[in-house]
Design an enzyme around this catalytic site. Structure first.
Site, PDB file in Angstrom:
ATOM      1  N   TYR A  44      -1.844   4.164  -8.019  1.00  0.00           N
ATOM      2  CA  TYR A  44      -2.798   3.052  -8.074  1.00  0.00           C
ATOM      3  C   TYR A  44      -4.244   3.530  -7.982  1.00  0.00           C
ATOM      4  CZ  TYR A  44       1.328   0.214  -7.684  1.00  0.00           C
ATOM      5  OH  TYR A  44       2.546  -0.357  -7.941  1.00  0.00           O
ATOM      6  N   ARG A  87       3.513  -7.232  -8.514  1.00  0.00           N
ATOM      7  CA  ARG A  87       3.477  -6.242  -7.425  1.00  0.00           C
ATOM      8  C   ARG A  87       2.411  -5.186  -7.721  1.00  0.00           C
ATOM      9  NH1 ARG A  87       6.489  -3.646  -3.270  1.00  0.00           N
ATOM     10  NH2 ARG A  87       6.872  -1.423  -3.608  1.00  0.00           N
ATOM     11  N   HIS A 131       7.426  -7.283 -11.336  1.00  0.00           N
ATOM     12  CA  HIS A 131       6.842  -6.026 -10.893  1.00  0.00           C
ATOM     13  C   HIS A 131       5.385  -5.901 -11.320  1.00  0.00           C
ATOM     14  CE1 HIS A 131       8.627  -2.893  -8.499  1.00  0.00           C
ATOM     15  NE2 HIS A 131       7.894  -1.973  -9.118  1.00  0.00           N
ATOM     16  N   ARG A 154       8.969  -6.884  -4.136  1.00  0.00           N
ATOM     17  CA  ARG A 154       9.842  -6.592  -5.265  1.00  0.00           C
ATOM     18  C   ARG A 154      10.660  -7.849  -5.554  1.00  0.00           C
ATOM     19  NH1 ARG A 154      10.405  -2.066  -1.732  1.00  0.00           N
ATOM     20  NH2 ARG A 154       9.621  -0.118  -2.659  1.00  0.00           N
ATOM     21  N   LYS A 187      13.871  -1.278  -0.152  1.00  0.00           N
ATOM     22  CA  LYS A 187      14.641  -0.131  -0.619  1.00  0.00           C
ATOM     23  C   LYS A 187      15.017   0.773   0.548  1.00  0.00           C
ATOM     24  CE  LYS A 187      13.201   0.561  -5.422  1.00  0.00           C
ATOM     25  NZ  LYS A 187      12.545   1.513  -6.352  1.00  0.00           N
ATOM     26  N   HIS A 241       6.345   1.909   0.467  1.00  0.00           N
ATOM     27  CA  HIS A 241       6.599   3.213  -0.135  1.00  0.00           C
ATOM     28  C   HIS A 241       6.870   4.244   0.953  1.00  0.00           C
ATOM     29  CE1 HIS A 241       4.226   2.208  -4.079  1.00  0.00           C
ATOM     30  NE2 HIS A 241       5.461   1.755  -4.088  1.00  0.00           N
TER      31      HIS A 241
END
Length: 332
Positions: free
Chosen positions: A306, A274, A271, A162, A197, A297
């Protein structure tokens, strides 16, 4: 004997409902709405009046079943979920006000929700465009800026970072790095240690091309600031020309400029690289769990988007290449 469904009057053919006019005056005075917002409220309530007339009822006698039917009509007519949600919000406000006036026993819009809009697929570059950007060499540029920007592209595409994770990398790990929750690159191990995150750390392999780009950048990084011990230079891996940590916004701008210089028709943002990393890795490996781990994630359902992107890619290949896909209906 057949019956036909009532048809709503055309816009503008109904006389303004005095109750609606009272409500609009209320929100104009009490909420001091902007003229544009007031216009939208007016149009949405006119639409509600049209629907109500179509079923032969005054506004205040509408029930939840009627509102759901109106939503279905708007949706089948092509109105987006987001657009319907905004209309419902205006209707809900009207009935809340009517309830406070003691005009309706309950709000018929209260439990009605707009259809969920399908989540748009993430935008990813094709493999050729991604490689073209990663291999782009702006020979006429300042060598310091060129080395830095090339290394940033390699890490974004090669590691799926990110933009905040990239900006948060330090050149060398320290106690301060740990305290501030920043990441770093281990060149010897070929790994990026990322603080992502939810304050979660993860380690991502750094490929050969990215390592080479990083080594070229690190050889030049301290040059303008008089050496690694300069007080002018931040501990950040990626610096601006004044020696401070490069911001996420600056990375966005530099990447957009670089993609244009490389001749890509689509302006690229971090992004997107990414997404490209994840999509291309999944196309090659088919290992969804591994992609989930590399992206950081928490839930695999986030990564599953995806698989849709991968299927879209395969469908395009099929449509372009398979003789049965290209055969027109009715042809011999």
């Amino acid at each position: 004997m057949t019956t036909t469904a009532p048809v709503a009057p055309e816009p503008g053919t109904l006389a303004p409902d005095p109750l609606v006019l009272r409500y609009l005056e209320h929100v104009r005075v009490e909420k001091r709405l902007a003229a544009r917002t007031l216009t939208l409220y007016t149009l949405d309530l006119e639409k509600l009046a049209q629907f109500a007339a179509g079923v032969g009822l005054p506004l205040l006698q509408l029930q939840t079943a009627h509102i759901r039917r109106f939503v279905a009509q708007m949706h089948s007519g092509g109105r987006s979920g987001r657009g319907i949600a905004l209309i419902l919000s205006g209707w809900r406000g009207f009935f809340i006000w009517a309830g406070r006036q003691g005009l309706v026993p309950h709000n018929p819009v209260q439990d009605v929700r707009a259809p969920k809009a399908p989540k748009p697929l993430p935008k990813a570059l094709g493999v050729d465009d991604a490689v073209r950007l990663a291999e782009f060499d702006n020979t006429g540029a300042d060598p310091w800026l060129e080395a830095r920007d090339a290394a940033m592209v390699e890490l974004l595409y090669g590691c799926g970072l990110r933009v905040g994770e990239l900006a948060g990398l330090d050149a060398v790990p320290s106690a301060e790095t740990q305290r501030q929750g920043r990441g770093w690159i281990d060149l010897q191990a070929g790994e990026a240690h990322v603080f992502g995150k939810g304050s979660k750390r993860r380690s991502v392999p750094v490929g050969r091309s990215a390592l080479e780009a990083l080594q070229a950048w690190l050889a030049l990084r301290a040059g303008p600031f008089g050496g690694g011990g300069s007080a002018r230079m931040d501990a950040a891996l990626f610096l601006g020309q004044r020696g401070a940590r490069l911001t996420a916004q600056s990375i966005w701008l530099r990447l957009r400029q670089r993609s244009q210089q490389a001749g890509l028709t689509t302006p690229v943002h971090p992004h997107m690289l990414r997404h490209s990393f994840a999509s291309h890795l999944l196309q090659s490996s088919g290992d969804l769990r591994a992609v989930q781990e590399l992206l950081g994630h928490a839930n695999i359902t986030t990564t599953q988007v995806y698989t849709r992107l991968d299927f879209q890619h395969l469908a395009k290949v099929y449509d372009a290449a398979h003789p049965r896909a290209r055969r027109k209906p009715g042809s011999e």
